[in-house]
Design a protein around this motif. Structure first.
Motif, PDB file in Angstrom:
ATOM      1  N   MET A   1       0.836  -1.189   0.000  1.00  0.00           N
ATOM      2  CA  MET A   1       0.000   0.000   0.000  1.00  0.00           C
ATOM      3  C   MET A   1       0.882   1.255   0.000  1.00  0.00           C
ATOM      4  N   MET A   2       1.607   1.405  -1.104  1.00  0.00           N
ATOM      5  CA  MET A   2       2.477   2.576  -1.253  1.00  0.00           C
ATOM      6  C   MET A   2       1.614   3.822  -1.433  1.00  0.00           C
ATOM      7  N   PRO A   3       2.001   4.929  -0.828  1.00  0.00           N
ATOM      8  CA  PRO A   3       1.183   6.135  -0.942  1.00  0.00           C
ATOM      9  C   PRO A   3       1.263   6.764  -2.326  1.00  0.00           C
ATOM     10  N   THR A   4       0.227   7.498  -2.673  1.00  0.00           N
ATOM     11  CA  THR A   4       0.209   8.363  -3.850  1.00  0.00           C
ATOM     12  C   THR A   4      -0.074   9.776  -3.363  1.00  0.00           C
ATOM     13  N   TRP A   5       0.612  10.755  -3.911  1.00  0.00           N
ATOM     14  CA  TRP A   5       0.383  12.145  -3.533  1.00  0.00           C
ATOM     15  C   TRP A   5      -0.298  12.876  -4.697  1.00  0.00           C
ATOM     16  N   TYR A   6      -0.931  13.977  -4.392  1.00  0.00           N
ATOM     17  CA  TYR A   6      -1.547  14.797  -5.443  1.00  0.00           C
ATOM     18  C   TYR A   6      -1.411  16.262  -5.060  1.00  0.00           C
ATOM     19  N   GLY A   7      -1.547  17.126  -6.058  1.00  0.00           N
ATOM     20  CA  GLY A   7      -1.455  18.553  -5.788  1.00  0.00           C
ATOM     21  C   GLY A   7      -1.611  19.346  -7.074  1.00  0.00           C
ATOM     22  N   ILE A   8      -1.370  20.649  -6.977  1.00  0.00           N
ATOM     23  CA  ILE A   8      -1.549  21.566  -8.099  1.00  0.00           C
ATOM     24  C   ILE A   8      -0.185  21.907  -8.692  1.00  0.00           C
ATOM     25  N   MET A   9      -0.061  21.763 -10.009  1.00  0.00           N
ATOM     26  CA  MET A   9       1.206  21.999 -10.693  1.00  0.00           C
ATOM     27  C   MET A   9       1.506  23.496 -10.813  1.00  0.00           C
ATOM     28  N   ARG A  10       2.651  23.875 -10.232  1.00  0.00           N
ATOM     29  CA  ARG A  10       3.082  25.275 -10.278  1.00  0.00           C
ATOM     30  C   ARG A  10       4.615  25.329 -10.258  1.00  0.00           C
ATOM     31  N   PHE A  11       5.145  26.506 -10.568  1.00  0.00           N
ATOM     32  CA  PHE A  11       6.539  26.823 -10.279  1.00  0.00           C
ATOM     33  C   PHE A  11       6.589  27.533  -8.930  1.00  0.00           C
ATOM     34  N   THR A  12       7.607  27.230  -8.151  1.00  0.00           N
ATOM     35  CA  THR A  12       7.879  27.949  -6.909  1.00  0.00           C
ATOM     36  C   THR A  12       9.372  28.264  -6.875  1.00  0.00           C
ATOM     37  N   PRO A  13       9.802  29.169  -5.983  1.00  0.00           N
ATOM     38  CA  PRO A  13      11.233  29.498  -5.905  1.00  0.00           C
ATOM     39  C   PRO A  13      12.100  28.336  -5.412  1.00  0.00           C
ATOM     40  N   ASP A  14      11.473  27.275  -4.861  1.00  0.00           N
ATOM     41  CA  ASP A  14      12.243  26.189  -4.245  1.00  0.00           C
ATOM     42  C   ASP A  14      12.892  25.243  -5.242  1.00  0.00           C
ATOM     43  N   LEU A  15      12.280  25.092  -6.430  1.00  0.00           N
ATOM     44  CA  LEU A  15      12.771  24.121  -7.403  1.00  0.00           C
ATOM     45  C   LEU A  15      12.780  24.733  -8.800  1.00  0.00           C
ATOM     46  N   PRO A  16      13.679  24.260  -9.668  1.00  0.00           N
ATOM     47  CA  PRO A  16      13.766  24.849 -11.012  1.00  0.00           C
ATOM     48  C   PRO A  16      12.771  24.278 -12.010  1.00  0.00           C
ATOM     49  N   PHE A  17      11.933  23.335 -11.598  1.00  0.00           N
ATOM     50  CA  PHE A  17      10.976  22.710 -12.509  1.00  0.00           C
ATOM     51  C   PHE A  17       9.574  22.769 -11.896  1.00  0.00           C
ATOM     52  N   PRO A  18       8.519  22.648 -12.730  1.00  0.00           N
ATOM     53  CA  PRO A  18       7.157  22.662 -12.180  1.00  0.00           C
ATOM     54  C   PRO A  18       6.901  21.389 -11.384  1.00  0.00           C
ATOM     55  N   HIS A  19       6.132  21.529 -10.312  1.00  0.00           N
ATOM     56  CA  HIS A  19       5.923  20.406  -9.399  1.00  0.00           C
ATOM     57  C   HIS A  19       4.617  20.607  -8.649  1.00  0.00           C
ATOM     58  N   ILE A  20       4.131  19.535  -7.998  1.00  0.00           N
ATOM     59  CA  ILE A  20       2.868  19.672  -7.277  1.00  0.00           C
ATOM     60  C   ILE A  20       3.075  20.477  -5.991  1.00  0.00           C
ATOM     61  N   THR A  21       2.122  21.341  -5.724  1.00  0.00           N
ATOM     62  CA  THR A  21       2.081  22.127  -4.495  1.00  0.00           C
ATOM     63  C   THR A  21       0.753  21.836  -3.797  1.00  0.00           C
ATOM     64  N   ASP A  22       0.561  22.376  -2.594  1.00  0.00           N
ATOM     65  CA  ASP A  22      -0.662  22.089  -1.816  1.00  0.00           C
ATOM     66  C   ASP A  22      -0.875  20.576  -1.760  1.00  0.00           C
ATOM     67  N   VAL A  23       0.150  19.876  -1.336  1.00  0.00           N
ATOM     68  CA  VAL A  23       0.229  18.430  -1.496  1.00  0.00           C
ATOM     69  C   VAL A  23      -0.697  17.679  -0.545  1.00  0.00           C
ATOM     70  N   GLY A  24      -1.466  16.735  -1.099  1.00  0.00           N
ATOM     71  CA  GLY A  24      -2.285  15.802  -0.325  1.00  0.00           C
ATOM     72  C   GLY A  24      -1.771  14.391  -0.531  1.00  0.00           C
ATOM     73  N   LYS A  25      -2.211  13.486   0.311  1.00  0.00           N
ATOM     74  CA  LYS A  25      -1.691  12.115   0.273  1.00  0.00           C
ATOM     75  C   LYS A  25      -2.834  11.114   0.300  1.00  0.00           C
ATOM     76  N   LEU A  26      -2.735  10.085  -0.538  1.00  0.00           N
ATOM     77  CA  LEU A  26      -3.720   9.009  -0.596  1.00  0.00           C
ATOM     78  C   LEU A  26      -3.055   7.698  -0.200  1.00  0.00           C
ATOM     79  N   GLY A  27      -3.819   6.811   0.418  1.00  0.00           N
ATOM     80  CA  GLY A  27      -3.293   5.517   0.838  1.00  0.00           C
ATOM     81  C   GLY A  27      -4.103   4.370   0.291  1.00  0.00           C
ATOM     82  N   ALA A  28      -4.429   3.406   1.156  1.00  0.00           N
ATOM     83  CA  ALA A  28      -5.104   2.174   0.740  1.00  0.00           C
ATOM     84  C   ALA A  28      -6.465   2.440   0.100  1.00  0.00           C
ATOM     85  N   GLU A  29      -7.109   3.553   0.460  1.00  0.00           N
ATOM     86  CA  GLU A  29      -8.439   3.847  -0.087  1.00  0.00           C
ATOM     87  C   GLU A  29      -8.413   4.073  -1.600  1.00  0.00           C
ATOM     88  N   SER A  30      -7.239   4.326  -2.176  1.00  0.00           N
ATOM     89  CA  SER A  30      -7.146   4.593  -3.610  1.00  0.00           C
ATOM     90  C   SER A  30      -6.848   3.342  -4.440  1.00  0.00           C
TER      91      SER A  30
END
Length: 414
Positions: free
Chosen positions: A372-401
């Motif tokens: 039951m490896m987790p899956t994460w989800y979020g909104i794709m944006r650029f932020t100052p932390d990383l040089p590539f677009p990535h998910i922000t406002d991150v949520g996490k899904l487990g066995a229910e998915s």
């Protein structure tokens, strides 16, 4: 009572004897046969970054475990082979690893076709095979055998059920249009998405289903239909890799991401967007799934792993690298629990495995050998932390998915 001075004297004599005959812990471990892991992955070609980072993740775990004394006093040995994303090549390497190298375990693979071939061989050879990327649910559902374990997500939390839960938690869009490749995986992804989402948001509807031939890269006519459909959101059903890149560039030019919500499963993985820079087309503000958002996971162990992998490969860590790391520690845990490398006993130990990892607790489900490896989800944006677009406002899904056991029983016709 023995005096402290006498105890210290005895200890000194023992240490001297051990040093004299060379019985250091490392020497003792070296004298025993190593526990061999045959790691088969895509180490060459256009998607070799998956194999390179996966092998590096496994190597980091092997080095850590060996430095701490190994497993049952034996060191681990990793033997890496290239499957060339080809089932015949992957099967050939698996046979050579088992018959010539005498490996104790098989692991790896990104291609589900390669994974299916090795899984079938693992059953015949009675050798444990542990998947770190291949996503096809069929491997552990319809085609299940007791020798195959998956320590990664499968297509259900990633493409279908997971994105539906994420959308219901995030936007609750009422009118959705879908676009997918016209093949089994695309059809299954949309069915799982619909079945899950419409239960969670009963007043929503899928207003249209658009399909393109597998491998298509020209989506312009379909993008125009999506934009003029009156939908609140669009959902991509199993369009990924080069197809997703092509779609995104065309949708970006059309301004589609400014017109409506986007649900793009797998857009959150760094492998696809790690080289995209600010100003380049990307799935802007899309709701995306991700299998290892290393930037959002707290803790020293995760930070250390990311640093080691970057230094070792020069690449951003893939989800495959994290899964491979977990697999090696799963081998350690199961062999330690079984007290042996005997395949049948290790299978029983692995079926009830519960692990604390740097991405959270991971439990193996005995019924289908799916962790039951987790899956994460979020909104794709650029932020100052990383040089590539990535998910922000991150949520996490487990066995229910994931599919439930009852759902798998229906799939198997039980």
């Amino acid at each position: 009572m023995i005096k402290a001075t006498k105890v210290l004297g005895i200890i000194a004599v023992v240490i001297a004897l051990v040093a004299a005959i060379g019985l250091t812990p490392t020497a003792v471990m070296a004298e025993k046969k190593p526990i061999k892991i045959g790691f088969i992955h895509t180490m060459s070609g256009p998607i070799s970054m998956y194999g390179i980072t996966s092998a590096a993740g496994a190597k980091i775990a092997v080095e850590e475990i060996n430095a701490a004394g190994g497993v049952l006093g034996r060191k681990l040995e990793l033997i890496v082979r290239d499957d060339k994303v080809n089932p015949e090549a992957g099967l050939r390497e698996a046979k050579d690893l088992v018959l010539k190298e005498k490996v104790d375990f098989l692991a790896g693979t990104i291609s589900s076709g390669v994974g299916m071939a090795i899984s079938g061989y693992a059953k015949r050879a009675k050798k444990i095979y542990m998947i770190n990327i291949a996503q096809s649910t069929r491997i552990t559902e319809e085609k299940f055998n007791k020798y195959t374990f998956r320590f990664t997500t499968n297509g259900t939390p990633y493409f279908g059920k997971g994105p539906a839960i994420a959308l219901a938690k995030t936007y609750k869009s009422k009118k959705i249009i879908s676009l997918g490749y016209d093949y089994e995986a695309g059809k299954n992804a949309l069915k799982e998405f619909k079945d899950t989402y419409l239960k969670m948001v009963p007043d929503a509807k899928i207003i249209d289903e658009l399909w393109v031939p597998l491998g298509s890269t020209d989506f312009t006519a379909h993008i125009a239909k999506i934009a003029n459909s009156g939908a609140d959101a669009f959902y991509l059903a199993s369009i990924y890799g080069g197809g997703e890149l092509a779609f995104t560039k065309q949708a970006w030019s059309f301004g589609l991401y400014d017109k409506m919500k986007a649900v793009q499963p797998c857009a959150g993985d760094v492998e696809t967007w790690g080289k995209v820079k600010q100003g380049d087309p990307y799935p802007k503000n899309a709701l995306a799934t991700c299998r290892y958002p290393f930037w959002a996971i707290k803790g020293e162990q995760n930070a250390k792993f990311v640093k080691q992998l970057r230094e070792m490969t020069g690449l951003w860590p893939s989800y495959g690298s994290m899964d491979a790391y977990v697999i090696v520690y799963a081998i350690k845990a199961a062999v330690t629990k079984a007290g042996t490398t005997d395949t049948e006993k290790v299978i029983k130990a692995m079926e009830t495995l519960k692990m604390d990892t740097f991405v959270g607790p991971v439990e193996m489900r005995a019924y289908d050998h799916q962790a039951m490896m987790p899956t994460w989800y979020g909104i794709m944006r650029f932020t100052p932390d990383l040089p590539f677009p990535h998910i922000t406002d991150v949520g996490k899904l487990g066995a229910e998915s994931y599919h439930t056991i009852d759902e798998i029983k229906k799939i198997r016709g039980e």
